[in-house]
Design a protein around this motif. Sequence first.
Motif, PDB file in Angstrom:
ATOM      1  N   LEU A 223     -32.697 -71.455 -70.737  1.00 33.27           N
ATOM      2  CA  LEU A 223     -31.523 -71.054 -70.081  1.00 33.27           C
ATOM      3  C   LEU A 223     -30.650 -70.092 -71.000  1.00 33.27           C
ATOM      4  O   LEU A 223     -30.593 -70.173 -72.188  1.00 33.27           O
ATOM      5  CB  LEU A 223     -30.742 -72.439 -69.955  1.00 33.27           C
ATOM      6  N   GLY A 224     -30.078 -69.130 -70.309  1.00 29.25           N
ATOM      7  CA  GLY A 224     -29.127 -68.200 -71.124  1.00 29.25           C
ATOM      8  C   GLY A 224     -27.878 -68.721 -71.119  1.00 29.25           C
ATOM      9  O   GLY A 224     -27.261 -69.446 -70.115  1.00 29.25           O
ATOM     10  N   THR A 225     -27.298 -68.604 -72.326  1.00 25.41           N
ATOM     11  CA  THR A 225     -25.692 -69.148 -72.432  1.00 25.41           C
ATOM     12  C   THR A 225     -24.913 -68.366 -73.319  1.00 25.41           C
ATOM     13  O   THR A 225     -25.395 -67.480 -74.110  1.00 25.41           O
ATOM     14  CB  THR A 225     -25.834 -70.454 -73.180  1.00 25.41           C
ATOM     15  N   GLN A 226     -23.579 -68.463 -73.170  1.00 22.12           N
ATOM     16  CA  GLN A 226     -22.644 -67.738 -74.010  1.00 22.12           C
ATOM     17  C   GLN A 226     -21.430 -68.768 -74.246  1.00 22.12           C
ATOM     18  O   GLN A 226     -20.792 -69.441 -73.543  1.00 22.12           O
ATOM     19  CB  GLN A 226     -22.195 -66.408 -73.446  1.00 22.12           C
ATOM     20  N   LEU A 227     -21.470 -69.093 -75.460  1.00 21.80           N
ATOM     21  CA  LEU A 227     -20.492 -70.067 -75.870  1.00 21.80           C
ATOM     22  C   LEU A 227     -19.332 -69.768 -77.113  1.00 21.80           C
ATOM     23  O   LEU A 227     -18.970 -70.461 -77.736  1.00 21.80           O
ATOM     24  CB  LEU A 227     -21.538 -71.275 -76.323  1.00 21.80           C
ATOM     25  N   TRP A 228     -19.246 -68.293 -77.113  1.00 26.18           N
ATOM     26  CA  TRP A 228     -18.183 -67.997 -78.050  1.00 26.18           C
ATOM     27  C   TRP A 228     -16.848 -68.160 -77.518  1.00 26.18           C
ATOM     28  O   TRP A 228     -16.285 -68.570 -76.452  1.00 26.18           O
ATOM     29  CB  TRP A 228     -18.219 -66.366 -78.291  1.00 26.18           C
ATOM     30  N   LYS A 229     -15.939 -68.316 -78.786  1.00 23.22           N
ATOM     31  CA  LYS A 229     -14.593 -68.841 -78.846  1.00 23.22           C
ATOM     32  C   LYS A 229     -13.886 -68.143 -77.757  1.00 23.22           C
ATOM     33  O   LYS A 229     -13.770 -66.802 -77.966  1.00 23.22           O
ATOM     34  CB  LYS A 229     -13.992 -68.853 -80.249  1.00 23.22           C
ATOM     35  N   GLY A 230     -13.104 -68.745 -76.828  1.00 17.93           N
ATOM     36  CA  GLY A 230     -12.330 -68.159 -75.944  1.00 17.93           C
ATOM     37  C   GLY A 230     -12.744 -67.631 -74.686  1.00 17.93           C
ATOM     38  O   GLY A 230     -12.195 -66.857 -73.968  1.00 17.93           O
TER      39      GLY A 230
ATOM     40  N   SER B 191     -14.459 -76.485 -73.810  1.00 17.39           N
ATOM     41  CA  SER B 191     -14.445 -74.879 -74.146  1.00 17.39           C
ATOM     42  C   SER B 191     -14.535 -74.794 -75.797  1.00 17.39           C
ATOM     43  O   SER B 191     -14.248 -75.969 -76.496  1.00 17.39           O
ATOM     44  CB  SER B 191     -13.196 -74.352 -73.626  1.00 17.39           C
ATOM     45  N   VAL B 192     -14.695 -73.657 -76.236  1.00 12.88           N
ATOM     46  CA  VAL B 192     -14.651 -73.467 -77.720  1.00 12.88           C
ATOM     47  C   VAL B 192     -13.524 -72.961 -77.970  1.00 12.88           C
ATOM     48  O   VAL B 192     -12.869 -71.553 -78.163  1.00 12.88           O
ATOM     49  CB  VAL B 192     -15.974 -72.613 -78.095  1.00 12.88           C
ATOM     50  N   GLU B 193     -12.363 -73.787 -78.519  1.00 11.35           N
ATOM     51  CA  GLU B 193     -11.144 -73.531 -78.835  1.00 11.35           C
ATOM     52  C   GLU B 193     -10.735 -73.343 -80.238  1.00 11.35           C
ATOM     53  O   GLU B 193      -9.963 -72.438 -80.803  1.00 11.35           O
ATOM     54  CB  GLU B 193     -10.062 -74.422 -78.250  1.00 11.35           C
ATOM     55  N   GLN B 194     -11.717 -74.109 -80.869  1.00 12.12           N
ATOM     56  CA  GLN B 194     -11.186 -74.173 -82.355  1.00 12.12           C
ATOM     57  C   GLN B 194     -12.516 -73.041 -83.114  1.00 12.12           C
ATOM     58  O   GLN B 194     -13.443 -73.167 -82.638  1.00 12.12           O
ATOM     59  CB  GLN B 194     -11.482 -75.472 -82.949  1.00 12.12           C
ATOM     60  N   GLU B 195     -12.046 -72.658 -84.320  1.00  9.11           N
ATOM     61  CA  GLU B 195     -13.033 -72.213 -85.110  1.00  9.11           C
ATOM     62  C   GLU B 195     -14.188 -73.237 -85.475  1.00  9.11           C
ATOM     63  O   GLU B 195     -13.836 -74.065 -85.616  1.00  9.11           O
ATOM     64  CB  GLU B 195     -12.574 -71.469 -86.248  1.00  9.11           C
ATOM     65  N   VAL B 196     -15.434 -72.733 -85.347  1.00 11.34           N
ATOM     66  CA  VAL B 196     -16.593 -73.438 -85.979  1.00 11.34           C
ATOM     67  C   VAL B 196     -16.991 -73.033 -87.126  1.00 11.34           C
ATOM     68  O   VAL B 196     -17.095 -71.699 -87.537  1.00 11.34           O
ATOM     69  CB  VAL B 196     -17.622 -73.409 -84.818  1.00 11.34           C
ATOM     70  N   SER B 197     -17.178 -74.132 -88.098  1.00 10.98           N
ATOM     71  CA  SER B 197     -17.940 -73.664 -89.277  1.00 10.98           C
ATOM     72  C   SER B 197     -19.149 -74.415 -89.544  1.00 10.98           C
ATOM     73  O   SER B 197     -19.686 -75.125 -88.692  1.00 10.98           O
ATOM     74  CB  SER B 197     -16.905 -74.056 -90.316  1.00 10.98           C
TER      75      SER B 197
ATOM     76  N   THR C 269     -23.321 -75.990 -83.001  1.00 16.93           N
ATOM     77  CA  THR C 269     -21.694 -76.575 -82.921  1.00 16.93           C
ATOM     78  C   THR C 269     -21.024 -76.416 -81.740  1.00 16.93           C
ATOM     79  O   THR C 269     -20.155 -77.149 -81.205  1.00 16.93           O
ATOM     80  CB  THR C 269     -21.143 -76.393 -84.130  1.00 16.93           C
ATOM     81  N   SER C 270     -21.045 -75.002 -81.572  1.00 14.15           N
ATOM     82  CA  SER C 270     -20.198 -74.401 -80.433  1.00 14.15           C
ATOM     83  C   SER C 270     -20.619 -75.270 -79.227  1.00 14.15           C
ATOM     84  O   SER C 270     -19.606 -75.380 -78.218  1.00 14.15           O
ATOM     85  CB  SER C 270     -20.449 -73.043 -80.225  1.00 14.15           C
ATOM     86  N   LEU C 271     -21.937 -75.459 -78.811  1.00 12.75           N
ATOM     87  CA  LEU C 271     -22.567 -76.078 -77.737  1.00 12.75           C
ATOM     88  C   LEU C 271     -21.839 -77.393 -77.762  1.00 12.75           C
ATOM     89  O   LEU C 271     -21.247 -77.734 -76.652  1.00 12.75           O
ATOM     90  CB  LEU C 271     -23.936 -76.086 -77.696  1.00 12.75           C
ATOM     91  N   LEU C 272     -21.993 -78.146 -78.627  1.00 12.68           N
ATOM     92  CA  LEU C 272     -21.358 -79.608 -78.691  1.00 12.68           C
ATOM     93  C   LEU C 272     -19.972 -79.711 -78.479  1.00 12.68           C
ATOM     94  O   LEU C 272     -19.287 -80.467 -77.947  1.00 12.68           O
ATOM     95  CB  LEU C 272     -21.648 -80.457 -80.037  1.00 12.68           C
ATOM     96  N   GLN C 273     -19.158 -78.646 -79.038  1.00 17.42           N
ATOM     97  CA  GLN C 273     -17.682 -78.474 -78.960  1.00 17.42           C
ATOM     98  C   GLN C 273     -17.533 -78.257 -77.416  1.00 17.42           C
ATOM     99  O   GLN C 273     -16.553 -79.051 -76.949  1.00 17.42           O
ATOM    100  CB  GLN C 273     -17.271 -77.419 -79.605  1.00 17.42           C
ATOM    101  N   CYS C 274     -18.189 -77.542 -76.744  1.00 15.80           N
ATOM    102  CA  CYS C 274     -18.072 -77.415 -75.343  1.00 15.80           C
ATOM    103  C   CYS C 274     -18.286 -78.636 -74.386  1.00 15.80           C
ATOM    104  O   CYS C 274     -17.680 -78.855 -73.513  1.00 15.80           O
ATOM    105  CB  CYS C 274     -18.877 -76.293 -74.827  1.00 15.80           C
ATOM    106  N   PHE C 275     -19.372 -79.484 -75.020  1.00 16.93           N
ATOM    107  CA  PHE C 275     -19.601 -80.723 -74.414  1.00 16.93           C
ATOM    108  C   PHE C 275     -18.259 -81.515 -74.527  1.00 16.93           C
ATOM    109  O   PHE C 275     -18.074 -82.455 -73.456  1.00 16.93           O
ATOM    110  CB  PHE C 275     -20.721 -81.328 -75.031  1.00 16.93           C
ATOM    111  N   ALA C 276     -17.844 -81.775 -75.680  1.00 14.08           N
ATOM    112  CA  ALA C 276     -16.616 -82.454 -76.126  1.00 14.08           C
ATOM    113  C   ALA C 276     -15.402 -82.149 -75.497  1.00 14.08           C
ATOM    114  O   ALA C 276     -14.788 -82.962 -75.054  1.00 14.08           O
ATOM    115  CB  ALA C 276     -16.732 -82.798 -77.786  1.00 14.08           C
TER     116      ALA C 276
END
Length: 248
Positions: free
Chosen positions: A216-223, A101-107, A91-98
């Motif tokens: 591919l290595g990624t980092q998608l944490w909030k903020g 960035s990952v601004e909101q808390e993901v559940s 979900t964090s990945l898709l939030q970044c695509f949309a």
Amino acid sequence: MAGLREAGLAGAALALTGGVAYVIWNLRDTKKRQEAEKVMLEQNLNAEKQEKLVEKEIRSETAREAPAVSQQGQARGSQVLVLGLDGAGKTSLLQCFATGSVEQEVSPTQGFHAVSINREELHIEFLEIGGEEKLRDYWPMYLKKARVLVFVLDAADFTRFPLAKTSLHRLLASEPYLPLVLLANKQDLPGACGVTELYESMALGSVGDGHKLSVLGTQLWKGSSDAHASAQDAYELILEMMNSNCEE
Ligand SMILES: Nc1nc2c(ncn2[C@@H]2O[C@H](COP(=O)(O)OP(=O)(O)OP(=O)(O)O)[C@@H](O)[C@H]2O)c(=O)[nH]1
Ligand SMILES: [Mg+2]
């Protein structure tokens, strides 16, 4: 008396000049306000236009139930299926695509989460099916329509590597020609497994020759300030894999 009259006249003159000044100020103020209102109106119209554009370009949808498989059809379109164990970062990945960035808390995703991107000639639908155990049985049903499989892995959660590996190999075995993008997510966490080690740990060398695959290595944490760049790299890689699948 004369003093009073003079004072009265002076007062009247003052009142008059004050009145004129007020009118001029008022006129200027009205003009300024009108100009400000015009600017605001233009800004609002631009913002509205922008919103409509964004709405048109990116649509995000979440639901507790995955879309019916019958609606999925059999033809491979422009769908990118995003799978991986719960908590991996889909979900964090898709939030970044949309949103960039990952601004909101993901559940945790209880059913599915879809993000459609429409830009000029390009139309892609990213479909995430939640990674909880009860949802994993549904995963294979969505493979038929996918052009690319993105498998997201928590690269710091070594204890679940064997489970992730079994789940991934089961998917690949049922779709021998589906291109795979494996994202080794959570690279920011200490001790996270790098892409080369992960290639070994997930036994990707044993995957049949039919599969085009990329890790591919990624980092998608909030903020995270790197989330945007990470997601951008992943997006470009997915596009490349989609195109490679078209050329066949
Ligand atoms: N440290 C770190 N945390 C991350 C990263 N990516 C995601 N997370 C966090 O991991 C948790 C789970 O992320 P999600 O995006 O919800 O994971 P998911 O794969 O969609 O999980 P399900 O929907 O349950 O299948 C959240 O708290 C995220 O903020 C990352 O790169 N680094
Ligand atoms: Mg999710």
